[in-house]
Design an enzyme around this catalytic site. Structure first.
Site, mmCIF file in Angstrom:
data_model
loop_
_atom_site.group_PDB
_atom_site.id
_atom_site.type_symbol
_atom_site.label_atom_id
_atom_site.label_comp_id
_atom_site.label_asym_id
_atom_site.label_seq_id
_atom_site.Cartn_x
_atom_site.Cartn_y
_atom_site.Cartn_z
ATOM 1 N N HIS A 233 -7.455 -4.444 -16.105
ATOM 2 C CA HIS A 233 -8.813 -4.282 -15.864
ATOM 3 C C HIS A 233 -9.407 -3.249 -17.103
ATOM 4 C CE1 HIS A 233 -8.865 -6.162 -12.043
ATOM 5 N NE2 HIS A 233 -8.778 -7.068 -12.837
ATOM 6 N N CYS B 194 -21.325 -3.520 -30.401
ATOM 7 C CA CYS B 194 -20.477 -3.829 -31.511
ATOM 8 C C CYS B 194 -18.946 -3.756 -31.200
ATOM 9 C CB CYS B 194 -20.653 -3.395 -32.942
ATOM 10 S SG CYS B 194 -20.093 -1.617 -32.973
HETATM 11 P P1 OAD Z 1 -8.990 -2.812 -3.048
HETATM 12 O O1 OAD Z 1 -9.464 -1.495 -2.915
HETATM 13 O O2 OAD Z 1 -9.496 -4.040 -3.067
HETATM 14 O O3 OAD Z 1 -7.465 -2.638 -2.343
HETATM 15 C C1 OAD Z 1 -6.784 -1.438 -2.386
HETATM 16 C C2 OAD Z 1 -5.423 -1.856 -1.333
HETATM 17 O O4 OAD Z 1 -4.528 -0.835 -1.482
HETATM 18 C C3 OAD Z 1 -5.599 -2.313 0.016
HETATM 19 O O5 OAD Z 1 -4.991 -3.650 0.274
HETATM 20 C C4 OAD Z 1 -5.186 -1.167 0.933
HETATM 21 O O6 OAD Z 1 -4.701 -1.755 2.192
HETATM 22 C C5 OAD Z 1 -4.065 -0.754 0.117
HETATM 23 N N1 OAD Z 1 -3.652 0.475 0.199
HETATM 24 C C6 OAD Z 1 -4.363 1.819 0.592
HETATM 25 N N2 OAD Z 1 -3.695 2.737 0.434
HETATM 26 C C7 OAD Z 1 -2.311 2.584 0.115
HETATM 27 C C8 OAD Z 1 -1.434 3.190 0.016
HETATM 28 N N3 OAD Z 1 -1.222 4.630 0.278
HETATM 29 N N4 OAD Z 1 -0.197 2.452 -0.257
HETATM 30 C C9 OAD Z 1 -0.301 1.239 -0.585
HETATM 31 N N5 OAD Z 1 -1.228 0.597 -0.265
HETATM 32 C C10 OAD Z 1 -2.362 1.219 -0.104
HETATM 33 O O7 OAD Z 1 -8.187 -2.328 -4.568
HETATM 34 P P2 OAD Z 1 -7.718 -3.328 -5.740
HETATM 35 O O8 OAD Z 1 -6.967 -4.414 -5.255
HETATM 36 O O9 OAD Z 1 -6.804 -2.401 -6.858
HETATM 37 O O10 OAD Z 1 -11.714 -4.266 -10.526
HETATM 38 O O11 OAD Z 1 -8.866 -4.075 -6.259
HETATM 39 C C11 OAD Z 1 -8.859 -4.998 -7.466
HETATM 40 C C12 OAD Z 1 -9.920 -4.728 -8.266
HETATM 41 O O12 OAD Z 1 -11.103 -4.791 -7.652
HETATM 42 C C13 OAD Z 1 -9.914 -3.631 -8.979
HETATM 43 O O13 OAD Z 1 -9.295 -3.528 -10.066
HETATM 44 C C14 OAD Z 1 -11.372 -3.364 -9.386
HETATM 45 C C15 OAD Z 1 -12.146 -3.793 -8.013
HETATM 46 O O14 OAD Z 1 -13.418 -4.357 -8.088
HETATM 47 C C16 OAD Z 1 -12.804 -3.873 -11.315
HETATM 48 O O15 OAD Z 1 -13.518 -3.123 -11.123
HETATM 49 C C17 OAD Z 1 -13.053 -5.014 -12.351
#
Ligand code: OAD
Length: 264
Positions: A126, A137
């Site tokens: 990402h 550009c």
């Molecule tokens: P999310 O906020 O959707 O999910 C975070 C995950 O981390 C959840 O399942 C939590 O349970 C878990 N979590 C929280 N604390 C934790 C810890 N200490 N150890 C392990 N796990 C933990 O974030 P992403 O899955 O990264 O994209 O989201 C995917 C994408 O959605 C991001 O890259 C971003 C967002 O919109 C863009 O901005 C393009």
């Protein structure tokens, strides 16, 4: 398919054996891996998307509507990341490289905490806080400020201008509705399809195409190890669901597989 959910301190022998025998491991991470460094996730209770609308802050249309608001938001997040440190999960992941012939780290995160923990190569699906480019550009911006003291945390900041075309500089991230960079996604996909073990750590497994990687791995019968305190759609496909915080589980798992891993 064996579905194991592990809450207790011990890890199953079959997981330790799979790790010790693996030649190629993929570690796929999301915002949760950086949570213990103090960086908010997106969809947890105090996550970003509870506060702000991704339509305004993570789309091309949002940037066109109010570039100063969007640039200011990413700059203040970048400042926070620069002031944060890798946590024990980032460090344990980097240490895996000592024991595994080939380690591929694939992240959805735009911070640089894997690199600062010592991962030599990271596929950023990402994008990155540290690779801004021209909105018009696409020329890379040559001078992102590199000291947190110099980066402003004002909520509104006028983006700098491109030296070539005077277009506005935009954050170097992938927004909703945009394609992932092929040079990041293709090697990630190849690695996920041919590795011996894949970890999915700290991601809600909701945002595609990135989220498809662990599912593709599991569909090939390759063991997937999920590390997350909460349930996700991947639970049913992961061979091992390690429930808990990555900063607790990853160092313990490493030490269980390779007893000298805690040293040095
Ligand atoms: P999310 O906020 O959707 O999910 C975070 C995950 O981390 C959840 O399942 C939590 O349970 C878990 N979590 C929280 N604390 C934790 C810890 N200490 N150890 C392990 N796990 C933990 O974030 P992403 O899955 O990264 O994209 O989201 C995917 C994408 O959605 C991001 O890259 C971003 C967002 O919109 C863009 O901005 C393009």
């Amino acid at each position: 398919m064996t579905l194991t959910t592990i809450n207790e301190l011990e890890f199953p022998q079959s997981l330790l054996d799979a790790l010790r025998q693996a030649r190629h491991v993929v570690v796929f991470t999301g915002a949760g891996v950086s949570a213990e460094s103090g960086i908010p996730t997106f969809r947890d209770e105090s996550g970003y998307w509870g506060d702000v609308d991704p339509e305004d802050f993570a789309t091309r249309a949002g940037f066109r509507r109010d570039p100063a608001l969007v640039w200011g938001w990413y700059e203040s997040r970048r400042k926070q990341v620069m002031r944060s440190q890798p946590n024990p999960a980032h460090i344990a992941i980097a240490r895996l490289a000592r024991y595994i012939e080939q380690l591929t780290v694939v992240t959805q995160n735009i911070d640089d905490l894997h690199e600062r923990a010592g991962c030599a190569e990271v596929l950023h699906l990402h994008g990155s806080f540290f690779a801004p480019r021209c909105f018009a550009c696409a020329r890379p911006y040559s001078k992102p400020l590199d000291s947190p003291d110099l980066v402003s945390s004002e909520p509104r900041q006028e983006p700098p201008r491109c030296a070539r075309c005077n277009g506005r500089i935009r954050p170097g991230v992938v927004w909703f509705g945009e394609q992932l960079q092929r040079e990041m996604y293709q090697p990630a996909q190849r690695a996920a399809q041919k590795c011996d073990v894949l970890f999915s750590i700290g991601t809600s497994s909701l945002i595609y195409p990135a989220a498809s990687l662990p599912f593709e791995t599991a569909a090939r019968g390759i063991p997937v190890v999920q590390v997350n305190p909460s349930a996700t759609d991947l639970d049913a496909k992961a061979k091992f669901n390690l429930r808990g915080q990555a900063g607790d589980i990853m160092p313990r798992l490493l030490a269980a597989a390779w007893p000298d891993a805690g040293e040095g």
